[in-house]
Motif scaffolding. Structure first.
Motif: not given
Length: 90
Positions: A25, A29, A33
């Motif tokens: 996870q 992320k 980003d």
């Protein structure tokens, strides 16, 4: 239905699986980003390139206008200076 194992190894594997899930996870992320920032910077770059192209067109028009008007303007001023110097010297 098989009974759940309560051994130490099974518990450790469960912890590792949970940790792997957390890291996956986090990886998603971080990647998301960076992709979002890359898109933002690409958009800003496109805007800047568009503005630069517009300024280059304006500069080209100014340069062409200057090349056309400047000699005539200088000629008029130099003519007036020559007339005035001729009056002073006579």
């Amino acid at each position: 239905m098989p009974a759940k194992s309560k051994s130490h190894e099974a518990a450790q594997k469960k912890i590792w699986r949970a940790e792997i899930k957390q890291h996956e996870q986090s990886l998603k992320k971080v990647n998301a980003d960076f992709v979002a920032e890359q898109r933002q910077r690409h958009k800003a770059l496109g805007i800047a390139q568009k503005a630069l192209a517009a300024e280059e067109r304006k500069f080209a028009r100014f340069t062409a206008r200057r090349a056309k008007i400047l000699p005539a303007t200088i000629r008029e001023i130099e003519t007036r200076i020559a007339i005035l110097r001729g009056r002073i010297d006579s």
